[in-house]
Design an enzyme around this catalytic site. Structure first.
Site, mmCIF file in Angstrom:
data_model
loop_
_atom_site.group_PDB
_atom_site.id
_atom_site.type_symbol
_atom_site.label_atom_id
_atom_site.label_comp_id
_atom_site.label_asym_id
_atom_site.label_seq_id
_atom_site.Cartn_x
_atom_site.Cartn_y
_atom_site.Cartn_z
ATOM 1 N N GLY A 1 39.151 22.079 57.267
ATOM 2 C CA GLY A 1 40.519 21.936 57.769
ATOM 3 C C GLY A 1 40.548 21.068 59.008
ATOM 4 O O GLY A 1 39.644 21.145 59.845
ATOM 5 N N HIS B 1 49.504 25.258 58.705
ATOM 6 C CA HIS B 1 48.948 26.596 58.968
ATOM 7 C C HIS B 1 49.146 26.885 60.458
ATOM 8 O O HIS B 1 48.346 26.445 61.284
ATOM 9 C CB HIS B 1 47.461 26.630 58.615
ATOM 10 N N HIS C 1 41.017 24.959 63.400
ATOM 11 C CA HIS C 1 39.902 25.903 63.575
ATOM 12 C C HIS C 1 39.310 25.684 64.967
ATOM 13 O O HIS C 1 39.624 24.690 65.629
ATOM 14 C CB HIS C 1 38.827 25.652 62.511
ATOM 15 N N HIS D 1 53.271 21.402 54.737
ATOM 16 C CA HIS D 1 51.981 22.115 54.614
ATOM 17 C C HIS D 1 51.340 22.296 55.986
ATOM 18 O O HIS D 1 50.567 21.451 56.456
ATOM 19 C CB HIS D 1 51.054 21.317 53.686
ATOM 20 N N ASP E 1 48.772 19.174 56.042
ATOM 21 C CA ASP E 1 47.814 20.275 55.857
ATOM 22 C C ASP E 1 47.132 20.569 57.198
ATOM 23 O O ASP E 1 45.909 20.656 57.291
ATOM 24 C CB ASP E 1 46.789 19.962 54.761
ATOM 25 N N HIS F 1 47.459 25.398 45.703
ATOM 26 C CA HIS F 1 46.180 24.758 46.045
ATOM 27 C C HIS F 1 45.368 24.786 44.763
ATOM 28 O O HIS F 1 44.851 25.825 44.370
ATOM 29 C CB HIS F 1 45.472 25.515 47.172
ATOM 30 N N ASN G 1 48.151 32.061 54.366
ATOM 31 C CA ASN G 1 46.777 32.582 54.497
ATOM 32 C C ASN G 1 46.485 32.991 55.939
ATOM 33 O O ASN G 1 45.617 32.459 56.604
ATOM 34 C CB ASN G 1 45.747 31.554 53.993
ATOM 35 N N ARG H 1 49.038 29.823 61.832
ATOM 36 C CA ARG H 1 48.127 30.920 62.229
ATOM 37 C C ARG H 1 48.850 31.972 63.112
ATOM 38 O O ARG H 1 49.754 32.586 62.697
ATOM 39 C CB ARG H 1 46.883 30.374 62.942
HETATM 40 C C1 NCD Z 1 43.120 25.385 54.976
HETATM 41 C C2 NCD Z 1 42.985 26.416 56.096
HETATM 42 O O1 NCD Z 1 42.093 26.277 56.920
HETATM 43 O O2 NCD Z 1 43.829 27.308 56.178
HETATM 44 N N1 NCD Z 1 41.954 24.572 54.954
HETATM 45 C C3 NCD Z 1 41.811 23.337 54.407
HETATM 46 O O3 NCD Z 1 40.709 22.796 54.406
HETATM 47 N N2 NCD Z 1 42.818 22.697 53.877
HETATM 48 C C4 NCD Z 1 43.360 26.073 53.680
HETATM 49 C C5 NCD Z 1 44.016 25.215 52.630
HETATM 50 O O4 NCD Z 1 45.115 24.647 52.816
HETATM 51 O O5 NCD Z 1 43.461 25.101 51.576
HETATM 52 ZN ZN ZN Z 2 45.026 24.114 50.418
#
Ligand code: NCD
Ligand code: ZN
Length: 450
Positions: A330, A63, A314, A61, A310, A181, A95, A65
């Site tokens: 996040g 991100h 940001h 998991h 996860d 999710h 996402n 980006r």
């Molecule tokens: C994730 C994100 O910022 O992309 N944020 C989070 O708080 N986990 C989105 C997600 O995994 O739900």
């Molecule tokens: Zn999530």
């Protein structure tokens, strides 16, 4: 013919025992695991000084980006963070901007990853606008689909069970899992509106809105769809006791479901908001100690299949807002997962065998990543060497990730990754990145010829 590399004077974890071993690597793969005297000759020999070699982490998991969200993270910064944290394969979430939801957007990300990644990357796609396009997305290489039930990402309306069932059936037909999710958006939205009307705007209010009931309700709904479709559903970041109970019921009914927890949900509780404020804000949120204990219990009994970070980076500005409703949820996790878990190993709360199972073996099995996830001959040489005695303070200022904050800042960790090998190549050595970007592989789903 000598092999490329041998790693000697190391220890590995086999069937729960730590044993002395050496590892021979050729063409990116492990070709022999044996005592030093039984290893083949090699062009390069590396003395690992008695430290332990584990399979590299597979983080299901992440991100990463990039593209229009490159200001938060890029393939280079995200995969450097992964290498620094002993993670050798990440599953990227859809996402993005543009959302990964069709063959074109997926191909675009694959191209970027191929050119820039320092570790291996696999991709989840969101469901497309036209569900008939799902086989094409799988053909391009997505290892699975991800659906968000809190906000619409991809082609299906959140409440549209009919379309979700069609999509789940299509995924089942192709043999790929659907990651979810699970949070009921309606419950959360209603609760949030009430709290906002009362002028509440702190982390307590956020936690109250993102309730265990909302998590459990959504999980139960998805389980019905899993039952009807037969698809493998993987529940992301379970955060509450109620959520765990719902997953347990499905597992007891022998439905094909698995779930993950994050290190922050396992190791932090509501009291950490006091120091970390919105930096500890994630979705689903960090909750009270009762939930944390329930998650630990579920991890130890095997109800929890995977630990995943996860990693959700940001900018500082996006976190440092006046209102909790404006702050982006996040936390970055790629550089903290392994040190945090090794610290738990040192505390006796987790064995190395348990760690390897939930961070490498099970992710490889659940997401169909052949020849990865354990130290075995013929497997890719994705390895992390850890110094279990190394002590240091977590300091987000030193992260390779662009997200230079962490709710774990200042925490005293014991146990640290000191070398990361990806497909046989040394990528991280003593905290430094020692290869150029682009050496990572894009790992396509197992239906591909790779
Ligand atoms: C994730 C994100 O910022 O992309 N944020 C989070 O708080 N986990 C989105 C997600 O995994 O739900
Ligand atoms: Zn999530």
């Amino acid at each position: 013919m000598p092999v490329d590399t041998i790693l000697y004077n190391t220890k590995i974890c086999i069937h729960g025992n730590i044993v002395d071993a050496g590892i021979a690597i050729d063409n990116g793969k492990i070709v022999k695991i044996a005592k030093k005297t039984n290893l083949p000759s090699a062009s390069r020999k590396m003395d690992l000084k008695g430290n332990i070699t584990l399979p590299g982490l597979i983080d299901s998991h992440v991100h990463l980006r990039d593209q229009q969200l490159a200001y938060k993270e890029t393939f280079i910064t995200g995969t450097s963070a992964a290498a620094a944290g002993g993670v050798t394969l990440v599953i990227d979430m859809p996402n993005n901007k543009p959302v990964t939801m069709d063959s074109l957007s997926l191909k675009e990300r694959i191209k970027l990853a191929e050119n820039q990644s320092l570790i291996n990357v696999a991709f989840n796609s969101a469901f497309p606008n036209k569900l008939e396009e799902m086989p094409e997305i799988i053909k391009v290489g997505a290892i699975g689909f991800k659906v968000y039930l809190l906000n619409k990402i991809g082609g299906i309306e959140i409440d549209d069970d009919v379309s979700l069932l069609v999509a789940f059936r299509e995924a089942a037909k192709s043999g790929v899992p659907v990651a979810v999710h699970a949070e009921d958006w309606m419950l959360i939205e209603n609760q949030k509106k009430q709290l906002q009307t009362l002028g509440q705007n702190n982390t307590e209010a956020y936690v109250a809105a993102h309730s265990p009931e909302a998590e459990a309700k959504s999980i139960k709904r998805v389980i019905q769809l899993a039952k009807k479709s037969g698809v493998h559903v993987h529940f992301c970041h379970i955060s509450s006791e109620l959520g765990l109970n719902a997953v347990l019921l499905a597992k007891k009914a022998c439905l094909p479901v698995t779930c993950e927890v994050t290190p922050h949900n396992l190791l932090l509780s509501s009291k950490h908001y006091k120091n970390s404020g919105f930096f500890a804000l994630t979705d689903p949120p960090i909750r009270t100690q009762n939930h944390t204990s329930a998650l630990w219990n579920a991890l130890k009994t095997g109800l929890v299949d995977i630990i995943a970070s996860d990693h959700a980076p940001h900018t500082l500005d996006e976190k440092q807002t006046n209102s909790v409703w404006e702050a982006k949820p996040g936390v970055p996790g790629l550089e903290t997962t392994l040190p945090l878990l090794l610290t738990q190993v040192n505390k006796g709360r987790l064995s190395l065998a348990e760690l390897v199972k939930v961070t490498s073996e099970e992710p490889a099995r659940i997401f169909n990543l052949p020849n990865r996830g354990c130290l075995a001959e013929q497997n890719w040489a994705d390895l992390v060497v850890v110094d279990l005695k190394r002590e240091y303070k977590i300091d987000s200022a030193s992260f390779f990730s662009k997200a230079k904050y962490s709710p774990f800042d200042g925490l005293h960790a014991k146990g640290r990754p000191i070398k990361t090998f990806v497909n046989g190549q040394l990528v991280m050595n003593e905290g430094k990145i020692v290869t150029k970007s682009g050496i990572g592989q894009v790992v396509l789903n197992a239906f591909d010829s790779n």
